[in-house]
Design a protein around this motif. Structure first.
Motif, mmCIF file in Angstrom:
data_model
loop_
_atom_site.group_PDB
_atom_site.id
_atom_site.type_symbol
_atom_site.label_atom_id
_atom_site.label_comp_id
_atom_site.label_asym_id
_atom_site.label_seq_id
_atom_site.Cartn_x
_atom_site.Cartn_y
_atom_site.Cartn_z
ATOM 1 N N CYS A 97 -10.796 26.220 -7.182
ATOM 2 C CA CYS A 97 -9.654 26.832 -7.856
ATOM 3 C C CYS A 97 -8.325 26.270 -7.362
ATOM 4 C CB CYS A 97 -9.682 28.346 -7.684
ATOM 5 S SG CYS A 97 -11.062 29.129 -8.521
ATOM 6 N N ASP A 123 -16.323 27.915 -12.473
ATOM 7 C CA ASP A 123 -15.477 26.796 -12.885
ATOM 8 C C ASP A 123 -13.991 27.133 -12.829
ATOM 9 O OD1 ASP A 123 -17.714 25.219 -13.445
ATOM 10 O OD2 ASP A 123 -17.891 26.075 -15.458
ATOM 11 N N CYS A 124 -13.654 28.347 -12.448
ATOM 12 C CA CYS A 124 -12.265 28.830 -12.439
ATOM 13 C C CYS A 124 -11.635 28.692 -13.821
ATOM 14 C CB CYS A 124 -11.420 28.120 -11.394
ATOM 15 S SG CYS A 124 -11.750 28.700 -9.735
ATOM 16 N N ALA A 125 -12.450 28.803 -14.852
ATOM 17 C CA ALA A 125 -11.946 28.686 -16.218
ATOM 18 C C ALA A 125 -11.143 29.928 -16.597
ATOM 19 C CB ALA A 125 -13.092 28.484 -17.192
ATOM 20 N N GLU A 126 -11.577 31.077 -16.103
ATOM 21 C CA GLU A 126 -10.836 32.311 -16.389
ATOM 22 C C GLU A 126 -9.714 32.453 -15.374
ATOM 23 O OE1 GLU A 126 -12.993 35.930 -16.963
ATOM 24 O OE2 GLU A 126 -14.781 34.846 -17.586
ATOM 25 N N GLN A 177 -13.646 35.219 -9.827
ATOM 26 C CA GLN A 177 -13.475 34.159 -10.807
ATOM 27 C C GLN A 177 -14.842 33.642 -11.214
ATOM 28 O OE1 GLN A 177 -13.220 33.560 -7.451
ATOM 29 N NE2 GLN A 177 -14.868 32.069 -7.397
#
Length: 165
Positions: free
Chosen positions: A118, A149-152, A146
């Motif tokens: 992240c 992939d730390c996409a959110e 999270q």
């Protein structure tokens, strides 16, 4: 003669006052170096942490190494995340960084939790260490939540963590 003797005694007393045993490391100061509690090791804590619409339960682990007043390591949180009516197993992993330990027994401490992958995202936590119990306690600890992939966007939950060795 009396004035000379009084001056000599005064000089000796003042000179002796500067020779107290000390605990610092500056020039001319003697004594043992500062002592820091040893918090190195593996810890675990039960987790029940909440935020608006989120409930995180499970077990959190800390793996710490220390050098004098600083420490670092990693963390893992294994449990369940409930969001509204949905519930799913979750594993959170990250680095423990910027750990600082105060001098003396039962010291205060601070550390950052950085979720893996992240970037520069982190949450800072503060607490204390009990040497006699071998525990790290963080009231109102903030745990980053999270996806892997730390996409959110990073979300957090707050709860009291009492880590034991």
């Amino acid at each position: 003669m009396r004035v000379l003797r009084l001056g000599l005694v005064s000089a000796l007393v003042l000179g002796g006052a500067g020779c107290e045993s000390g605990t610092g490391s500056g020039p001319g100061i003697s004594g043992p170096p500062p002592a820091y509690e040893d918090i190195s090791g593996q810890y675990s804590a039960p987790v029940l942490a909440t935020s608006t619409g989120l409930v995180l339960t499970g077990t959190m682990y800390l793996f710490l190494t220390q050098e004098d007043s600083t420490f670092r390591g990693s963390y893992a949180m294994v449990g369940t995340l409930e969001e509204g009516a949905a519930s799913e197993p979750i594993t959170l992993i990250g680095a423990v960084s910027n750990g600082v330990l105060a001098l003396g027994s039962n010291p205060a401490l601070t550390m950052d939790f950085n979720p893996i992958g992240c970037g520069a995202t982190f949450v800072q936590n503060a607490g204390s260490f009990s040497g006699s119990l071998g525990t790290i306690t963080m009231p109102d600890a903030t745990i980053p939540v999270q996806d892997l992939d730390c996409a959110e966007l990073l979300r957090t939950v707050v709860g009291t963590l009492a880590f034991t060795k």
